[in-house]
Design a protein around this motif. Structure first.
Motif, PDB file in Angstrom:
ATOM      1  N   ALA A 513       0.831  -1.213   0.000  1.00  0.00           N
ATOM      2  CA  ALA A 513       0.000   0.000   0.000  1.00  0.00           C
ATOM      3  C   ALA A 513       0.865   1.262   0.000  1.00  0.00           C
ATOM      4  CB  ALA A 513      -0.936  -0.010   1.199  1.00  0.00           C
ATOM      5  N   TYR A 514       1.973   1.218   0.731  1.00  0.00           N
ATOM      6  CA  TYR A 514       2.892   2.362   0.781  1.00  0.00           C
ATOM      7  C   TYR A 514       3.510   2.634  -0.590  1.00  0.00           C
ATOM      8  CZ  TYR A 514       7.173   4.973   1.844  1.00  0.00           C
ATOM      9  OH  TYR A 514       8.179   5.890   1.849  1.00  0.00           O
ATOM     10  N   PHE A 515       3.923   1.568  -1.284  1.00  0.00           N
ATOM     11  CA  PHE A 515       4.492   1.739  -2.628  1.00  0.00           C
ATOM     12  C   PHE A 515       3.456   2.317  -3.598  1.00  0.00           C
ATOM     13  CE2 PHE A 515       7.701  -1.910  -1.819  1.00  0.00           C
ATOM     14  CZ  PHE A 515       8.562  -1.004  -1.216  1.00  0.00           C
ATOM     15  N   MET A 516       2.209   1.859  -3.502  1.00  0.00           N
ATOM     16  CA  MET A 516       1.160   2.391  -4.374  1.00  0.00           C
ATOM     17  C   MET A 516       0.877   3.853  -4.062  1.00  0.00           C
ATOM     18  SD  MET A 516       0.464   0.106  -6.529  1.00  0.00           S
ATOM     19  CE  MET A 516      -0.907   0.988  -7.283  1.00  0.00           C
ATOM     20  N   LEU A 517       0.974   4.223  -2.783  1.00  0.00           N
ATOM     21  CA  LEU A 517       0.785   5.629  -2.402  1.00  0.00           C
ATOM     22  C   LEU A 517       1.862   6.501  -3.029  1.00  0.00           C
ATOM     23  CD1 LEU A 517      -0.657   7.814  -0.722  1.00  0.00           C
ATOM     24  CD2 LEU A 517       0.849   7.202   1.197  1.00  0.00           C
ATOM     25  N   LEU A 518       3.113   6.025  -3.028  1.00  0.00           N
ATOM     26  CA  LEU A 518       4.197   6.777  -3.662  1.00  0.00           C
ATOM     27  C   LEU A 518       3.932   6.964  -5.150  1.00  0.00           C
ATOM     28  CD1 LEU A 518       7.370   5.195  -1.978  1.00  0.00           C
ATOM     29  CD2 LEU A 518       6.315   7.408  -1.480  1.00  0.00           C
ATOM     30  N   TRP A 519       3.405   5.923  -5.788  1.00  0.00           N
ATOM     31  CA  TRP A 519       3.103   6.030  -7.223  1.00  0.00           C
ATOM     32  C   TRP A 519       2.007   7.057  -7.478  1.00  0.00           C
ATOM     33  CZ3 TRP A 519      -1.106   3.788 -10.349  1.00  0.00           C
ATOM     34  CH2 TRP A 519      -0.865   3.921 -11.728  1.00  0.00           C
ATOM     35  N   LEU A 520       0.975   7.055  -6.639  1.00  0.00           N
ATOM     36  CA  LEU A 520      -0.106   8.026  -6.789  1.00  0.00           C
ATOM     37  C   LEU A 520       0.411   9.451  -6.608  1.00  0.00           C
ATOM     38  CD1 LEU A 520      -3.057   6.249  -4.925  1.00  0.00           C
ATOM     39  CD2 LEU A 520      -2.787   6.595  -7.396  1.00  0.00           C
ATOM     40  N   ILE A 521       1.311   9.641  -5.649  1.00  0.00           N
ATOM     41  CA  ILE A 521       1.899  10.963  -5.431  1.00  0.00           C
ATOM     42  C   ILE A 521       2.641  11.417  -6.684  1.00  0.00           C
ATOM     43  CG2 ILE A 521       3.675  12.233  -4.148  1.00  0.00           C
ATOM     44  CD1 ILE A 521       2.917  10.564  -1.695  1.00  0.00           C
ATOM     45  N   PHE A 522       3.431  10.509  -7.273  1.00  0.00           N
ATOM     46  CA  PHE A 522       4.163  10.854  -8.495  1.00  0.00           C
ATOM     47  C   PHE A 522       3.203  11.207  -9.628  1.00  0.00           C
ATOM     48  CE2 PHE A 522       5.502   9.355 -12.671  1.00  0.00           C
ATOM     49  CZ  PHE A 522       6.631  10.141 -12.883  1.00  0.00           C
ATOM     50  N   VAL A 523       2.191  10.363  -9.840  1.00  0.00           N
ATOM     51  CA  VAL A 523       1.273  10.569 -10.958  1.00  0.00           C
ATOM     52  C   VAL A 523       0.501  11.876 -10.800  1.00  0.00           C
ATOM     53  CG1 VAL A 523      -0.833   9.703 -12.044  1.00  0.00           C
ATOM     54  CG2 VAL A 523       1.039   8.131 -11.552  1.00  0.00           C
ATOM     55  N   VAL A 524      -0.013  12.133  -9.603  1.00  0.00           N
ATOM     56  CA  VAL A 524      -0.832  13.335  -9.378  1.00  0.00           C
ATOM     57  C   VAL A 524       0.005  14.599  -9.550  1.00  0.00           C
ATOM     58  CG1 VAL A 524      -2.138  14.627  -7.660  1.00  0.00           C
ATOM     59  CG2 VAL A 524      -2.517  12.169  -7.915  1.00  0.00           C
ATOM     60  N   LEU A 525       1.168  14.664  -8.886  1.00  0.00           N
ATOM     61  CA  LEU A 525       1.992  15.867  -8.972  1.00  0.00           C
ATOM     62  C   LEU A 525       2.505  16.095 -10.390  1.00  0.00           C
ATOM     63  CD1 LEU A 525       4.077  15.692  -5.646  1.00  0.00           C
ATOM     64  CD2 LEU A 525       2.075  17.093  -6.160  1.00  0.00           C
ATOM     65  N   SER A 526       2.945  15.038 -11.067  1.00  0.00           N
ATOM     66  CA  SER A 526       3.456  15.192 -12.429  1.00  0.00           C
ATOM     67  C   SER A 526       2.350  15.614 -13.386  1.00  0.00           C
ATOM     68  CB  SER A 526       4.079  13.874 -12.902  1.00  0.00           C
ATOM     69  OG  SER A 526       5.173  13.504 -12.096  1.00  0.00           O
ATOM     70  N   SER A 527       1.159  15.021 -13.220  1.00  0.00           N
ATOM     71  CA  SER A 527       0.037  15.362 -14.095  1.00  0.00           C
ATOM     72  C   SER A 527      -0.393  16.810 -13.905  1.00  0.00           C
ATOM     73  CB  SER A 527      -1.142  14.424 -13.825  1.00  0.00           C
ATOM     74  OG  SER A 527      -0.791  13.080 -14.086  1.00  0.00           O
ATOM     75  N   LEU A 528      -0.445  17.246 -12.664  1.00  0.00           N
ATOM     76  CA  LEU A 528      -0.830  18.639 -12.391  1.00  0.00           C
ATOM     77  C   LEU A 528       0.199  19.620 -12.945  1.00  0.00           C
ATOM     78  CD1 LEU A 528      -2.196  18.342  -8.728  1.00  0.00           C
ATOM     79  CD2 LEU A 528      -3.513  18.513 -10.851  1.00  0.00           C
ATOM     80  N   ARG A 529       1.475  19.219 -12.875  1.00  0.00           N
ATOM     81  CA  ARG A 529       2.535  20.110 -13.358  1.00  0.00           C
ATOM     82  C   ARG A 529       2.497  20.254 -14.876  1.00  0.00           C
ATOM     83  NH1 ARG A 529       5.811  24.384 -12.269  1.00  0.00           N
ATOM     84  NH2 ARG A 529       7.741  24.259 -13.475  1.00  0.00           N
ATOM     85  N   VAL A 530       2.460  19.128 -15.604  1.00  0.00           N
ATOM     86  CA  VAL A 530       2.487  19.212 -17.065  1.00  0.00           C
ATOM     87  C   VAL A 530       1.213  19.837 -17.611  1.00  0.00           C
ATOM     88  CG1 VAL A 530       4.031  17.246 -17.285  1.00  0.00           C
ATOM     89  CG2 VAL A 530       1.562  16.868 -17.362  1.00  0.00           C
ATOM     90  N   SER A 531       0.138  19.821 -16.796  1.00  0.00           N
ATOM     91  CA  SER A 531      -1.115  20.442 -17.226  1.00  0.00           C
ATOM     92  C   SER A 531      -1.180  21.919 -16.873  1.00  0.00           C
ATOM     93  CB  SER A 531      -2.301  19.715 -16.583  1.00  0.00           C
ATOM     94  OG  SER A 531      -2.306  18.350 -16.942  1.00  0.00           O
ATOM     95  N   GLY A 532      -0.143  22.415 -16.176  1.00  0.00           N
ATOM     96  CA  GLY A 532      -0.093  23.829 -15.845  1.00  0.00           C
ATOM     97  C   GLY A 532      -0.950  24.227 -14.673  1.00  0.00           C
ATOM     98  N   ILE A 533      -1.456  23.271 -13.896  1.00  0.00           N
ATOM     99  CA  ILE A 533      -2.308  23.587 -12.733  1.00  0.00           C
ATOM    100  C   ILE A 533      -1.460  24.013 -11.556  1.00  0.00           C
ATOM    101  CG2 ILE A 533      -4.008  22.611 -11.117  1.00  0.00           C
ATOM    102  CD1 ILE A 533      -4.983  20.834 -13.359  1.00  0.00           C
ATOM    103  N   ILE A 534      -0.265  23.431 -11.405  1.00  0.00           N
ATOM    104  CA  ILE A 534       0.651  23.862 -10.336  1.00  0.00           C
ATOM    105  C   ILE A 534       1.974  24.317 -10.954  1.00  0.00           C
ATOM    106  CG2 ILE A 534      -0.366  22.346  -8.603  1.00  0.00           C
ATOM    107  CD1 ILE A 534       1.951  20.421  -9.005  1.00  0.00           C
TER     108      ILE A 534
END
Length: 534
Positions: A513-534
């Motif tokens: 579960a901890y490893f999956m949480l790290l993956w979600l953190i990567f996906v969410v932050l990277s997606s928000l960044r490339v989309s210009g939201i953050i």
């Protein structure tokens, strides 16, 4: 709001998969159909990767005969030596093979992109997303694969540290050439150096495995089994023997207890039970040469006949909807469910029956054929992900970080899962993860960049430009941060439990579960960044 608009674009999608009539369907229904097709491709990737893994086993088990003469008696014996070094097999056959979808797709994209000063869309974004998928979800799966209480550890920590170093360095190198050395552009020399570093990885890992002085870490080498994959017990009561005890055919229902997603599997029993390095006396030289040649011709004809029988049996198994085990079930609904499932699998089973038996050329023909099928399915996966991005309006980079990265990395997941199940150590399962990340950069990005930069240098005298380099650099930084958390937990498990994989089920699932949480953190932050939201 501008960033949100770039994340969800509201444009009419005129692209389609097969028929132009698809464009007249509602967006919601089209999205459902494309996701359904994506899931079906994942099922096919799982099945063909299992066959790829078994063909690779046959390749790695190959031995060569070395004649040794006793100096005192003059008696000659034959010693069987392994052709493949296990460390090199993990980095090349396993990691390169499972990363072949990304490599082939990126290379095809680069060839299509010749003449364009900007890199194609299947470049760094997808590869970084694949690296995150390899490191987090695949570790999450492998850590819970061993049975409750069973521990599987890395036997050679030195080799793993070398592989880990080159994996991290690959992404540090990518950041340097994108942001520090020549910002936003890639030169011919940078691309060439990227590819050459794959050779350095192979050399350094082999040197560490052989404990070469001065360049290897002074760490004790643990004991690793003689066989890359140990001999398996019979999986069911109804093994069907074809030829002279030459193979065993295991239907999927009889193979379920191993938890391997394999539509059908054919093994040479002689190869499985081969004891590894051994000795045998060379036949006397006074035997009749004519008789030996005749026997050799008869054995060759017999082997050819057995291979044809095996190949024909593969097609018979592909068309078999109900196994003997299923026929014995008293529950009609369960039998119907199994038959329905076999109908769903039937197209994949029939297609993969064309993969030759593992006995041909020590498994190389089946190995290469499996890679071709993997690349073909991965290409269809990219088509589906492009259509999903087009229909839903989700930013293509977000699709690359999630669905596309997951789809092209699916063979990595299946191969690591099988290795974690069937091997007695965690070496290959974890090496496939770290080495696949290295291969993704050194070969998966390096080769396409080398093709495009060489063409641009010769034709225009210009380097290759990278779009959205700032978003990619941010994703690299997030990946570094989360990967440190992942490796720290693996080290903690080694120090406390004595192994990286397995252990008490509660702790294994918490780690997963901890490893999956790290993956979600990567996906969410990277997606928000490339989309210009953050």
């Amino acid at each position: 709001m501008v960033g949100l608009a770039s994340f969800l674009r509201q444009e009419t999608c005129e692209s389609y998969f097969i028929f132009h009539a698809e464009t007249k369907l509602g967006n919601g229904f089209r999205t459902f159909l494309y996701f359904l097709g994506l899931a079906y491709c994942f099922l096919g990737l799982s099945a063909i990767t299992a066959r790829f893994f078994r063909s690779m086993e046959t390749v790695v088990k190959h031995t060569r005969q070395v004649v040794v003469t006793d100096p005192s008696t003059g008696e000659e014996t034959i010693r069987h030596e392994k052709v493949w070094n296990f460390t090199i097999a993990d980095i090349t056959l396993l990691a390169f093979g499972t990363s072949f979808p990304q490599i082939s797709l990126a290379t095809i994209d680069a060839i299509r992109n010749l003449g364009n000063l900007y890199a194609g869309g299947l470049g760094p974004g997808t590869l970084v997303g694949s690296a995150a998928f390899d490191l987090f979800p695949i570790h999450a799966v492998c850590v819970v694969v061993p049975r409750a209480g069973e521990l599987k550890k890395i036997s050679d920590i030195g080799v793993w540290l070398v592989e880990l170093f080159w994996s991290f360095w690959a992404y540090i190198w990518l950041y340097i050439i994108l942001e520090v050395w020549t910002p936003n552009v890639i030169t011919l020399w940078e691309a060439l150096l990227t590819v050459l570093q794959y050779g350095l990885l192979l050399t350094h890992a082999y040197a560490q495995d052989k404990r070469w002085p001065y360049i290897s870490l002074p760490l004790k080498k643990g004991e690793r089994p003689e066989e890359w994959v140990p001999a398996e017990a019979a999986s069911g009561k109804h093994d069907t023997t074809v030829g002279k005890g030459y193979s065993e055919i295991l239907p999927v229902s009889e193979n379920a207890d191993r938890n391997v997603v394999d539509i059908f599997s054919i093994h040479s029993r002689d190869e499985i039970e081969f004891p590894g390095p051994g000795y045998q006396k060379v036949p006397g030289f006074d035997d009749s040469a004519e008789s030996s040649n005749k026997n050799l011709e008869e054995e060759t004809a017999s082997e050819d006949s057995d291979i044809l029988v095996l190949w024909r049996q593969q097609f018979a198994d592909a068309l078999m909807l109900e196994s003997r085990e299923s026929r014995k079930l008293n529950n009609v609904y369960l039998r119907l469910a199994r038959i329905s499932w076999q109908l769903v699998l039937a197209p994949w089973k029939l297609m993969f029956a064309f993969v030759p038996p593992y006995n041909i050329a020590h498994g190389w023909v089946a190995f290469i054929s499996s890679l071709i099928f993997i690349s073909g399915i991965a290409y269809i996966v990219t088509e589906f992900t492009d259509l999903i991005s087009c229909v839903t309006g989700i930013n293509p980079y977000v699709i690359a970080f999630t669905a596309l990265a997951s789809g092209t990395s699916w063979p990595d997941l299946v191969a690591s899962k099988i290795a974690a199940e069937r091997q007695t150590t965690a070496d290959s399962a974890i090496a496939n993860i770290t080495c696949s990340n290295s291969v993704n950069i050194y070969v998966g990005i390096g080769v396409p960049w080398l093709i495009d930069t060489a063409y641009n240098f010769i034709a225009y005298g210009e380097p290759l430009h990278i779009e959205n380099a700032a978003g990619l650099s941010f994703s690299l930084l997030v990946f570094f941060s989360t990967s440190v958390g992942c490796i720290a937990v693996l080290v903690f498990r080694r120090l406390t439990l004595g192994a990286e994989l397995g252990g008490p089920k509660l702790w294994a699932w918490l780690t997963s579960a901890y490893f999956m949480l790290l993956w979600l953190i990567f996906v969410v932050l990277s997606s928000l960044r490339v989309s210009g939201i953050i």
